[in-house]
Write a protein that holds these residues in place. Structure first.
Motif, PDB file in Angstrom:
ATOM      1  N   ALA A 114      -1.307  -0.307   8.417  1.00 30.23           N
ATOM      2  CA  ALA A 114      -0.703  -1.214   9.389  1.00 30.23           C
ATOM      3  C   ALA A 114      -1.416  -2.562   9.334  1.00 30.23           C
ATOM      4  O   ALA A 114      -0.779  -3.618   9.378  1.00 30.23           O
ATOM      5  CB  ALA A 114      -0.786  -0.622  10.793  1.00 30.23           C
ATOM      6  N   LEU A 115      -2.732  -2.523   9.203  1.00 29.46           N
ATOM      7  CA  LEU A 115      -3.483  -3.792   9.196  1.00 29.46           C
ATOM      8  C   LEU A 115      -3.194  -4.606   7.939  1.00 29.46           C
ATOM      9  O   LEU A 115      -3.136  -5.831   7.997  1.00 29.46           O
ATOM     10  CB  LEU A 115      -4.983  -3.512   9.308  1.00 29.46           C
ATOM     11  N   THR A 116      -2.997  -3.930   6.806  1.00 26.50           N
ATOM     12  CA  THR A 116      -2.792  -4.699   5.581  1.00 26.50           C
ATOM     13  C   THR A 116      -1.358  -5.218   5.448  1.00 26.50           C
ATOM     14  O   THR A 116      -1.141  -6.275   4.880  1.00 26.50           O
ATOM     15  CB  THR A 116      -3.121  -3.861   4.322  1.00 26.50           C
ATOM     16  N   HIS A 117      -0.365  -4.480   5.958  1.00 25.68           N
ATOM     17  CA  HIS A 117       1.018  -4.871   5.680  1.00 25.68           C
ATOM     18  C   HIS A 117       1.872  -5.247   6.880  1.00 25.68           C
ATOM     19  O   HIS A 117       2.891  -5.904   6.715  1.00 25.68           O
ATOM     20  CB  HIS A 117       1.715  -3.755   4.884  1.00 25.68           C
ATOM     21  N   MET A 118       1.449  -4.842   8.077  1.00 28.17           N
ATOM     22  CA  MET A 118       2.301  -5.146   9.224  1.00 28.17           C
ATOM     23  C   MET A 118       2.381  -6.639   9.562  1.00 28.17           C
ATOM     24  O   MET A 118       3.468  -7.142   9.836  1.00 28.17           O
ATOM     25  CB  MET A 118       1.838  -4.353  10.442  1.00 28.17           C
ATOM     26  N   PRO A 119       1.245  -7.356   9.544  1.00 25.76           N
ATOM     27  CA  PRO A 119       1.334  -8.770   9.940  1.00 25.76           C
ATOM     28  C   PRO A 119       2.315  -9.559   9.078  1.00 25.76           C
ATOM     29  O   PRO A 119       3.046 -10.412   9.590  1.00 25.76           O
ATOM     30  CB  PRO A 119      -0.102  -9.278   9.742  1.00 25.76           C
ATOM     31  N   ASP A 467       2.931   3.968   6.559  1.00 21.81           N
ATOM     32  CA  ASP A 467       3.284   2.810   7.392  1.00 21.81           C
ATOM     33  C   ASP A 467       3.371   1.534   6.549  1.00 21.81           C
ATOM     34  O   ASP A 467       4.297   0.752   6.690  1.00 21.81           O
ATOM     35  CB  ASP A 467       2.328   2.652   8.589  1.00 21.81           C
ATOM     36  N   TRP A 468       2.426   1.379   5.600  1.00 18.37           N
ATOM     37  CA  TRP A 468       2.459   0.138   4.821  1.00 18.37           C
ATOM     38  C   TRP A 468       3.690   0.066   3.918  1.00 18.37           C
ATOM     39  O   TRP A 468       4.217  -1.008   3.672  1.00 18.37           O
ATOM     40  CB  TRP A 468       1.171  -0.049   4.023  1.00 18.37           C
ATOM     41  N   GLU A 473       8.789  -2.535   2.823  1.00 14.14           N
ATOM     42  CA  GLU A 473      10.243  -2.518   2.613  1.00 14.14           C
ATOM     43  C   GLU A 473      10.961  -3.402   3.623  1.00 14.14           C
ATOM     44  O   GLU A 473      11.895  -4.118   3.276  1.00 14.14           O
ATOM     45  CB  GLU A 473      10.784  -1.080   2.691  1.00 14.14           C
ATOM     46  N   LEU A 474      10.529  -3.351   4.876  1.00 13.33           N
ATOM     47  CA  LEU A 474      11.177  -4.183   5.893  1.00 13.33           C
ATOM     48  C   LEU A 474      10.936  -5.663   5.601  1.00 13.33           C
ATOM     49  O   LEU A 474      11.861  -6.483   5.664  1.00 13.33           O
ATOM     50  CB  LEU A 474      10.671  -3.836   7.296  1.00 13.33           C
ATOM     51  N   LEU A 495       2.716  -8.542  -0.687  1.00 15.98           N
ATOM     52  CA  LEU A 495       3.283  -7.254  -0.270  1.00 15.98           C
ATOM     53  C   LEU A 495       3.110  -6.184  -1.339  1.00 15.98           C
ATOM     54  O   LEU A 495       3.072  -4.995  -1.044  1.00 15.98           O
ATOM     55  CB  LEU A 495       4.774  -7.425   0.058  1.00 15.98           C
ATOM     56  N   ARG A 496       3.024  -6.614  -2.593  1.00 18.14           N
ATOM     57  CA  ARG A 496       2.901  -5.632  -3.677  1.00 18.14           C
ATOM     58  C   ARG A 496       1.522  -4.985  -3.737  1.00 18.14           C
ATOM     59  O   ARG A 496       1.366  -3.908  -4.296  1.00 18.14           O
ATOM     60  CB  ARG A 496       3.192  -6.316  -5.011  1.00 18.14           C
ATOM     61  N   LEU A 497       0.522  -5.667  -3.187  1.00 20.98           N
ATOM     62  CA  LEU A 497      -0.834  -5.088  -3.223  1.00 20.98           C
ATOM     63  C   LEU A 497      -0.895  -3.863  -2.311  1.00 20.98           C
ATOM     64  O   LEU A 497      -0.437  -3.909  -1.179  1.00 20.98           O
ATOM     65  CB  LEU A 497      -1.862  -6.107  -2.724  1.00 20.98           C
ATOM     66  N   SER A 498      -1.481  -2.791  -2.799  1.00 20.99           N
ATOM     67  CA  SER A 498      -1.624  -1.598  -1.960  1.00 20.99           C
ATOM     68  C   SER A 498      -2.825  -1.793  -1.035  1.00 20.99           C
ATOM     69  O   SER A 498      -3.711  -2.608  -1.313  1.00 20.99           O
ATOM     70  CB  SER A 498      -1.844  -0.367  -2.833  1.00 20.99           C
ATOM     71  N   PRO A 499      -2.891  -1.041   0.069  1.00 23.86           N
ATOM     72  CA  PRO A 499      -4.067  -1.125   0.946  1.00 23.86           C
ATOM     73  C   PRO A 499      -5.366  -0.874   0.160  1.00 23.86           C
ATOM     74  O   PRO A 499      -6.383  -1.530   0.388  1.00 23.86           O
ATOM     75  CB  PRO A 499      -3.826  -0.014   1.961  1.00 23.86           C
ATOM     76  N   ARG A 500      -5.302   0.076  -0.745  1.00 25.18           N
ATOM     77  CA  ARG A 500      -6.437   0.417  -1.588  1.00 25.18           C
ATOM     78  C   ARG A 500      -6.958  -0.821  -2.337  1.00 25.18           C
ATOM     79  O   ARG A 500      -8.149  -1.101  -2.385  1.00 25.18           O
ATOM     80  CB  ARG A 500      -5.893   1.425  -2.599  1.00 25.18           C
TER      81      ARG A 500
END
Ligand SMILES: Nc1nc2c(c(=O)[nH]1)N[C@H]1C(S)=C(S)[C@@H](COP(=O)(O)OP(=O)(O)OC[C@H]3O[C@@H](n4cnc5c(=O)[nH]c(N)nc54)[C@H](O)[C@@H]3O)O[C@H]1N2
Ligand SMILES: Nc1nc2c(c(=O)[nH]1)N[C@H]1C(S)=C(S)[C@@H](COP(=O)(O)OP(=O)(O)OC[C@H]3O[C@@H](n4cnc5c(=O)[nH]c(N)nc54)[C@H](O)[C@@H]3O)O[C@H]1N2
Ligand code: SF4
Ligand SMILES: [Mo]
Length: 697
Positions: A114-119, A467-468, A473-474, A495-500
């Motif tokens: 959520a922290l990496t992709h939600m904002p 979640d990410w 996707e959204l 967006l393409r970067l994974s949380p990892r």
């Protein structure tokens, strides 16, 4: 049978305890504390075991659902995404960008994805109607950090393992496991402090579990701590104990401002003896290693901003900021401050009540009125992500009704609960044990520098989504509808970067030059040592100075002076937490809810007697906002004139699919708390110190 023991950390609260999870044939059979974790050293609480219940809960959604005239129907992920990225922009085209509102709930800060992709996803909506739990929680901490240290996340934490005097206000870490202070096993840490010859002083209108183990506890009239704190600063200066570092300005202005706040004046307001205030000021200033720490009880009240500022000022003028045993700034392996702007206040105001934004978010207490009040800019669609604001925010009943009037609502949430039952579509993310974890936020607030990466304990079923992935996707779907631009190109790349990958980058550019590979070789976490002094270099103000004399706060002191402290038969309502509750959402775990009920209104026997009420009786608790019926329990631990109800109850509403929680008794305290009661400085909800009357049902 294939049995493996895997390591992860519990992400249910801020303590981020390391845990060992036993998996037999793909099922969790045991969860226990991880002794090798350098921060939690084996500590866990009963909630850790509930991670397993979450995994196995038949009520938990595993695929998106859509509301239809015949009830909820499962739909595919692509169809769900398509619906959302069609409807939200359509509503914005018709009614303007701000017609879409967003609520971001508490578990977001506990999820890496959520922290990496939600904002990035939320940014695509370009709405000013953004809300989160911040404004009913730690907003005053962030405001004080922003004003004094130049960044909203530059929060000083008590150096609890080295302090010899801990002054704690409005916090009950023995139940909450600590907050804005990641210190797993607080009980043990407090015992160690006392064994070192140190002292713990608790200021709270209830004799809490923490107060019970403290050396001293003083009742304080709810909402009046600001007067107590100003008097402490007054006394420290009057005693000649003020000594500020060379990079601190504004002491003279503070001296002038606290001039009228004598211990006698504070005593009359707070109920704490003037002699006690003088003594605490003296002990605090002379102990050599003292830390003042205030949490939810002094944040979510009408003078939260003054309180959190005054706590910093007390630490600063006694020379305790940035020294071992005082309050210090953590230096985590991934710098969370980089992921978030420095902050701003009042760049825009809420449409109806004119309350200020902070860091891009409006106060959550304005959400219902922004949905219900006609006119330009009215919210017509909501996105809720990991939040249950119907139970969590003041005047929740009104919000409950407001959500029903929306044109569209989407929730990212694993449950159909009191809030998400209003949604048109729900997108459920994979549960904690199925995701990788690195704690970006809570290492930033931890009392010791450590780092820990954990791979997911269990594989995610093919049809589940992280979640990410949902946010990616959204965001991509929303982005597809915008014209080509540089922003679009960089956002798409991000967006393409994974949380990892993002954590790996953060570790590599971080202060210890770590990497994911290195961390993965120590899944129990690595120790980076005790907190280190960092000032003035670490300040985010360009001039590397701290100005104590913050106008916005000093200008608010007259409001404090004028505040009504009289009592005309009314009681003041405060909140509480219990070790086995977790905000509004863990009541669906049978293991956690079993045992004696814990939702009652706590009330001093004297107040009961004055009203001819008896222990156990059903009573009405009424405020300007509403009334709830609840059993009352006599408690000598309550300050006379004060009553307490926990939040997160109020289940059993039609349509919510929570088979265990729906059986749990107890009303929602937020049907009584009042959205009109805020700390006007930054709009924090004042859910503590709500005037109520209590009468027989
Ligand atoms: N009166 C009163 N009210 C309070 C408080 C109080 O002390 N007194 N405390 C306030 C505070 S400090 C806070 S933080 C708020 C919390 O209030 P909220 O922000 O509403 O958070 P929770 O109650 O934790 O709700 C969690 C929601 O997230 C969902 N969820 C759980 N895990 C995940 C996940 O991994 N991903 C997603 N997408 N969803 C998930 C749950 O199903 C649930 O719907 O309540 C506040 N309300
Ligand atoms: N078990 C469990 N742990 C949790 C949570 C949970 O729901 N359950 N929630 C998590 C969350 S989201 C957060 S933010 C943290 C919060 O962590 P804490 O701040 O430690 O939370 P509380 O236990 O609510 O403690 C707040 C205390 O403030 C007191 N109080 C109320 N009004 C006043 C006042 O005017 N003045 C003073 N001095 N005291 C007052 C209350 O009596 C209470 O003891 O806990 C986290 N941990
Ligand atoms: S204290 Fe309990 S809920 Fe919090 S992280 Fe530790 S085990 Fe989890
Ligand atoms: Mo919170």
């Amino acid at each position: 049978m294939a049995t493996t023991v895997r390591r992860t950390s519990c992400n249910l609260c801020e303590a981020i305890c390391g845990v060992l999870v036993t998996v037999e044939d793909g099922r969790v059979t045991d969860i226990r504390g991880d002794e090798s974790d350098p921060l939690s050293r084996g500590h866990i609480c009963p909630k850790a075991v509930a991670l397993r219940d979450l995994q196995d809960d038949p009520d938990r959604l595993t695929t998106p659902v859509r509301r239809t005239p015949d009830g909820w129907r499962e739909i595919g992920w692509d169809a769900a995404y398509e619906l959302v990225v069609e409807r939200l922009p359509a509503i914005q085209r018709e009614h303007g960008r701000n017609a879409v509102g967003v609520y971001l709930g508490n578990p977001n800060v506990h999820s890496l994805g959520a922290l990496t992709h939600m904002p990035t996803m939320v940014r695509q909506l370009r709405t000013r109607n953004r809300f989160s739990a911040t404004s009913i929680d730690q907003l005053p901490h962030m405001l004080a950090a922003y004003l004094l240290y130049g960044h909203q996340l530059m929060v000083a934490v008590p150096d609890i393992d080295r302090t010899s005097y801990l002054l704690m206000l409005g916090a009950n870490p023995l139940a909450s496991n600590g907050s804005m202070m990641t210190a797993p096993g607080v009980g043990r840490r407090l015992k160690d402090l006392q064994r070192r010859g140190g002292k713990v002083v608790v200021i709270d209108p209830r004799r809490t579990e923490t107060a019970a183990v403290a050396d001293e506890h003083h009742f304080v009239r709810p909402g009046t701590d600001a007067a107590f704190l100003l008097a402490l600063v007054h006394q420290v200066i009057a005693d000649g104990h003020a000594r500020t570092a060379p990079y601190v300005d504004g002491l003279a202005a503070v001296e002038q401002a606290v001039g009228p706040w004598t211990p006698e004046r504070a005593a009359a307001i707070t109920g704490i003896d003037a002699a006690v205030i003088r003594r605490i000021a003296h002990e605090f200033a002379t102990s050599g290693r003292a830390a003042c720490y205030g949490r939810v009880g002094v944040s979510t009240q009408q003078f939260g901003a003054i309180c959190q500022w005054a706590i910093q000022v007390l630490n600063i003028v006694t020379g305790n900021l940035d020294r071992p045993g005082g309050t210090m700034f953590p230096r985590p392996a991934v710098n969370a401050l980089l992921g978030l702007g420095r902050g701003h206040l009042g760049a825009w105001k809420s449409r109806v009540r004119g309350l200020p934004e902070f860091g891009g978010e409006l106060p959550v207490s304005t959400m219902a009125e922004e949905i219900l009040t006609p006119g330009d800019g009215r919210i017509r669609a909501m996105v809720t992500i990991a939040g249950n604001p119907v139970l969590s925010t003041p005047n929740g009943r009104r919000l409950d009704e407001a959500l029903d009037t929306l044109d569209f609502m989407v929730a990212v949430d694993p449950y159909i609960n009191e809030t998400t039952r209003h949604a048109d579509v729900i997108l459920p993310p994979a549960p904690p044990l199925e995701r990788d974890h690195y704690d970006v936020i809570f290492h930033q607030l931890a009392v010791r520098n450590t780092a820990r990466w954990n791979d997911a304990v269990l594989p995610k079923p093919p049809k589940a989504r992280h979640d990410w992935e949902i946010f990616r996707e959204l965001a991509s779907g929303l982005l597809r509808r915008t014209p080509m631009s540089r922003r679009k190109v960089t956002t798409t790349a991000r967006l393409r970067l994974s949380p990892r990958r993002i954590v790996d980058l953060g570790l590599r550019i971080g202060p210890y030059r770590l990497s994911l590979r290195k961390l993965r070789t120590s899944p129990g976490g690595i120790d980076l040592g005790p907190l280190q002094p960092a000032l003035p270099g670490a300040l985010h103000h360009k001039n590397k100075r701290i100005d104590l004399a913050q106008r916005m706060i000093l200008d608010d002191l007259p409001r404090l002076a004028a505040s009504d402290t009289g009592n005309d038969g009314e009681l003041l309502l405060i909140g509480r937490r219990h070790l086995r509750n977790n905000n509004s959402w863990m009541h669906n775990s049978a293991r956690l809810v079993k045992g004696r009920p814990r939702h009652q209104l706590l009330m001093n026997p004297r107040d009961l007697a004055e009203r001819d009420l008896a222990d156990g009786q059903l009573v009405n608790v009424s405020s300007a906002a509403g009334t709830v019926a609840v059993e009352v329990a006599a408690s000598n631990d309550m300050m006379p004139g004060v009553v307490s109800l926990p939040h997160g109850f109020g289940h059993g509403r039609p349509g919510a699919r929570l088979s265990v929680a729906n059986q749990v008794a107890g009303p929602s305290v937020n049907d009584v708390t009042d959205a009109e009661l805020t700390d006007t400085v930054a709009g924090t909800s004042a859910v503590n110190g709500v005037p109520v009357t209590v009468t027989a049902c």
